[in-house]
Design an enzyme around this catalytic site. Sequence first.
Site, PDB file in Angstrom:
ATOM      1  N   ASP A 243      -9.196  93.531  26.861  1.00  0.00           N
ATOM      2  CA  ASP A 243      -9.176  92.081  26.692  1.00  0.00           C
ATOM      3  C   ASP A 243      -7.932  91.631  25.927  1.00  0.00           C
ATOM      4  O   ASP A 243      -7.608  92.177  24.868  1.00  0.00           O
ATOM      5  CB  ASP A 243     -10.442  91.647  25.939  1.00  0.00           C
ATOM      6  CG  ASP A 243     -10.549  90.154  25.765  1.00  0.00           C
ATOM      7  OD1 ASP A 243     -10.674  89.454  26.782  1.00  0.00           O
ATOM      8  OD2 ASP A 243     -10.483  89.684  24.615  1.00  0.00           O
ATOM      9  N   VAL A 245      -4.551  91.693  25.627  1.00  0.00           N
ATOM     10  CA  VAL A 245      -3.691  92.631  24.907  1.00  0.00           C
ATOM     11  C   VAL A 245      -2.499  91.934  24.265  1.00  0.00           C
ATOM     12  O   VAL A 245      -1.876  92.477  23.338  1.00  0.00           O
ATOM     13  CB  VAL A 245      -3.212  93.777  25.824  1.00  0.00           C
ATOM     14  CG1 VAL A 245      -4.385  94.562  26.362  1.00  0.00           C
ATOM     15  CG2 VAL A 245      -2.338  93.249  26.957  1.00  0.00           C
ATOM     16  N   GLU A 280      -5.587  92.631  30.312  1.00  0.00           N
ATOM     17  CA  GLU A 280      -5.467  91.186  30.440  1.00  0.00           C
ATOM     18  C   GLU A 280      -4.291  90.771  29.564  1.00  0.00           C
ATOM     19  O   GLU A 280      -4.311  90.999  28.355  1.00  0.00           O
ATOM     20  CB  GLU A 280      -6.724  90.466  29.974  1.00  0.00           C
ATOM     21  CG  GLU A 280      -6.587  88.949  30.074  1.00  0.00           C
ATOM     22  CD  GLU A 280      -7.614  88.179  29.265  1.00  0.00           C
ATOM     23  OE1 GLU A 280      -7.818  86.993  29.560  1.00  0.00           O
ATOM     24  OE2 GLU A 280      -8.196  88.753  28.324  1.00  0.00           O
ATOM     25  N   HIS A 375     -14.773  85.379  35.021  1.00  0.00           N
ATOM     26  CA  HIS A 375     -15.646  84.830  33.980  1.00  0.00           C
ATOM     27  C   HIS A 375     -14.897  83.808  33.134  1.00  0.00           C
ATOM     28  O   HIS A 375     -15.457  82.786  32.728  1.00  0.00           O
ATOM     29  CB  HIS A 375     -16.200  85.950  33.104  1.00  0.00           C
ATOM     30  CG  HIS A 375     -15.223  86.469  32.097  1.00  0.00           C
ATOM     31  ND1 HIS A 375     -14.330  87.489  32.363  1.00  0.00           N
ATOM     32  CD2 HIS A 375     -14.963  86.083  30.816  1.00  0.00           C
ATOM     33  CE1 HIS A 375     -13.585  87.706  31.293  1.00  0.00           C
ATOM     34  NE2 HIS A 375     -13.948  86.875  30.341  1.00  0.00           N
ATOM     35  N   ASP A 376     -13.610  84.070  32.851  1.00  0.00           N
ATOM     36  CA  ASP A 376     -12.805  83.150  32.048  1.00  0.00           C
ATOM     37  C   ASP A 376     -12.599  81.827  32.769  1.00  0.00           C
ATOM     38  O   ASP A 376     -12.797  80.751  32.199  1.00  0.00           O
ATOM     39  CB  ASP A 376     -11.434  83.773  31.748  1.00  0.00           C
ATOM     40  CG  ASP A 376     -11.404  84.516  30.428  1.00  0.00           C
ATOM     41  OD1 ASP A 376     -12.186  84.158  29.532  1.00  0.00           O
ATOM     42  OD2 ASP A 376     -10.605  85.447  30.305  1.00  0.00           O
ATOM     43  N   ASN A 380     -15.043  79.113  30.960  1.00  0.00           N
ATOM     44  CA  ASN A 380     -14.323  78.317  29.963  1.00  0.00           C
ATOM     45  C   ASN A 380     -14.090  76.879  30.407  1.00  0.00           C
ATOM     46  O   ASN A 380     -13.417  76.115  29.713  1.00  0.00           O
ATOM     47  CB  ASN A 380     -12.995  78.995  29.608  1.00  0.00           C
ATOM     48  CG  ASN A 380     -13.201  80.180  28.685  1.00  0.00           C
ATOM     49  OD1 ASN A 380     -14.095  80.176  27.845  1.00  0.00           O
ATOM     50  ND2 ASN A 380     -12.381  81.214  28.845  1.00  0.00           N
TER      51      ASN A 380
END
Length: 578
Positions: A243, A245, A280, A375-376, A380
């Site tokens: 996640d 980085v 990511e 998912h993001d 979000n």
Amino acid sequence: MTGYQVWAPDALLVEVEVDGTSYPMQADGGRPGWWQAEAPEGDYGFRLDGGRPLPDPRSPRQPYGPDGLSRPVDHSAFRWSDIPWQGRPLPGGVVYELHIGTFTPGGTFDGAVERLDHLVELGVDFVELMPVCPFSGRHGWGYDGVSLWAVHEPYGGPDGLKRFVDAAHRKGLGVVLDVVHNHLGPSGNYLPAFGPYFTDRHHTPWGTAVNLDAPGSDEVRAYLIGSALAWLRDYRIDGLRLDAVHALADDRALPFLEELALAVEKLAEATGRPLFLVAESDLNDPRTTNPRQAGGLGLTAQWSDDFHHALHTTLTGESQGYYGDFAQRPLAAVAKTLTHGFFHDGSWSSFRGRSHGRPFPQAYGHRLLGYLQTHDQVGNRATGDRLSAALSPGRLAAGAALVLTSPFTPMLFMGEEWAAGTPWQYFTSHTDPQLAEAVRQGRRREFTSHGWREEEIPDPQAPATVLASTLDWTEPAREPHAGLLDWYRRLIRLRRTHPELSDPDLSAVRVSYDDEQRWLLVHRGPYRVAVNLGGDGPLSVPLDRPYAETLALYGDCWPAGDGSLFLAPDSAAVVRVD
């Protein structure tokens, strides 16, 4: 008796409490800051300088949640299937991202196992699990987890995860796990009591940074790398998604990510299985995935938000925030990402107010994960609305065609394949009332400042928010969901049977398009992927070579005698030319 050990460099007295009885620990002369003891096996915690027992930073199990005592796990006791799993490399695969808590109504690993046949029939190769480390309460995304060696008990704990991985492997599916190294959750994070796991030398969106380069960082790096290897070794996970980085602040000569990649490579050699890391990153830096021998960090792949943003603006017309960089000429943005990987490869970013990125090596498109939704990008949003809430099935089909015939490693988000009607919203179940209210109000403030009404923002703490975000498995049998699911299956089969449609060489991809009429044509060897995103009637799309046959069609199309293809609005086709 069981051996207990813990790194607590600033403590003067350390004890391990097992089932209510305390046992003194001795300093390990060979490892500065480490303490060790032999004591009976049981639920345990470490007392530092007479304080209350705290969970083990390397706890393999938290049966009572993040704040409770730890419990040993004998990984050798689990009975794996006799059928050996040889693993599978990421290049050439299709990834499916899912959240255990909302993939099925039960919200457990065992519940997800019951739906693995759906993924096999869909044709994907890897299941990517969102984080499964313990977090506060029953429900959450998992990105505020703690105890980086343990598994969330409500999902099924350590054995539940192993059953899921074993079942996936028996069905030929690899398993990727999303892990978070850039921060830990606000609840149940006891690492600062043990040592300098964090440093104020750097600051991140979550506060002080994880200590990767300050005094004590050798042990912190070893802690994170040890956790990563444990997932790959003890749970037989095939790869890790790392996640954000870009939030790993690290000024050392040997970057943490390079050190991690080297450790994973050594474990792959020892186990004889291909293991991989997917980052990511919003840096648009090809060094993330370039080999170490070429001056890179050596990670296998990274997410490609540029491709997503270009595709999203093309399909939806949205232009707010970071979409503004792609919205001026969205079809051109899609074309550039399909042929060059990064949209921002040193170009000006109006969203950032500066130039951004470096050119991506065109021969290695598989190092980028391409996706329509994640998912993001769903969760979000203010109400967690999927693309299916705003787009026609035909337009969704067009987006899927561009993803699944791309030179990238395609990734789907759970339910996308049938245009799920359920949203995927932001939800938590913090047990601390003050923290719960702070999260609730923070979410409302964020989106009301952008014009949303407060009552429109789902309450993250409400059970109804989780329920609304759980997939409805009756949908795939109904239209238009069933038709779109069949479309995804056909596209993935084509990707398997026609290698040109998965060729990762970006330099071999050519894209033609018309901004005004809104059609786009991707040239993949003898194949053409055509989409009509206009709404005024059929369009004539020039194929450049004579039409031979239609391999897949969503909507309506028919060849014309002049070597062009007539394509109805919101239609997509994969055809072969002579």
